[in-house]
Design an enzyme around this catalytic site. Structure first.
Site, PDB file in Angstrom:
ATOM      1  N   HIS A   1       0.823  -1.217   0.000  1.00 38.38           N
ATOM      2  CA  HIS A   1       0.000   0.000   0.000  1.00 38.38           C
ATOM      3  C   HIS A   1       0.856   1.267   0.000  1.00 38.38           C
ATOM      4  O   HIS A   1       2.051   1.236   0.300  1.00 38.38           O
ATOM      5  CB  HIS A   1      -0.914   0.008   1.224  1.00 38.38           C
TER       6      HIS A   1
ATOM      7  N   GLU B   1      -2.815  -7.141   7.378  1.00 35.09           N
ATOM      8  CA  GLU B   1      -1.502  -6.968   7.999  1.00 35.09           C
ATOM      9  C   GLU B   1      -1.430  -7.733   9.314  1.00 35.09           C
ATOM     10  O   GLU B   1      -2.445  -8.078   9.921  1.00 35.09           O
ATOM     11  CB  GLU B   1      -1.232  -5.473   8.229  1.00 35.09           C
TER      12      GLU B   1
END
Length: 178
Positions: A8, A80
């Site tokens: 990201h 994550e």
């Protein structure tokens, strides 16, 4: 199959060197700009599937880089690492060296173990359909786990040497690992 793994774009917590983990931090202006610039990295690739972590920093990156050309499959296996009690803390607020040297199957401070992340990555890999090109937008620690899931020999090396910059894309030829 070619799998394109992308981290990201930047967040304020990246700049502050805070453990983000599963805290749902948005992209900052630089992160949005990075995602827009990353369009050029993948513009000539036709994707059969696009996957993203459910966290907004990854999902927004996926939305920007695909420019609405593809549906995005949100998959919890791509989320994550949970950093437990370390989430939100700056790397100056805990013993980073001790954290980084924690064995793969152990937790330093209630965080998800690296081994658990590796196992999640294996589950994701195992369910990938046989297609030509797949884009996966995820996170830095997940990238490390993904690479170890593909290549067991990486477990014997420096886990933290596997690093992906914000909006960096890595092409993985999956045939090499199957």
């Amino acid at each position: 199959m070619n799998l394109y793994l992308m981290r990201h774009g930047q967040t304020d917590w990246n700049i502050e060197r805070r453990a983000q983990g599963r805290t749902d931090i948005p992209l900052n202006e630089t992160g949005i700009k990075q995602a827009k610039e990353a369009i050029d990295k993948i513009k000539d690739i036709t994707f059969d599937l696009v996957y993203s972590s459910p966290l907004q920093r990854a999902l927004k990156t996926a939305e920007i880089v695909t420019e609405g050309k593809y549906p995005i499959v949100v998959d919890d296996l791509l989320i994550e690492r949970s950093f437990g009690d370390l989430e939100g803390k700056s790397v100056d607020e805990f013993d980073l060296k001790a954290f980084l040297s924690t064995p793969l199957d152990k937790s330093y401070n209630k965080e998800e173990t690296n081994q658990h992340m590796i196992d999640r990555a294996k589950k994701f890999i195992d369910k990938l359909p046989e297609v030509n090109n797949v884009l996966v937008v995820t996170h830095g620690a997940y990238y490390r786990a993904f690479m170890m899931a593909l290549d067991e020999s990486l477990k014997n090396g420096d886990y933290n040497s596997l690093y992906l910059k914000n909006c960096e894309v890595v092409k993985i030829e999956m045939e090499k690992y199957r």
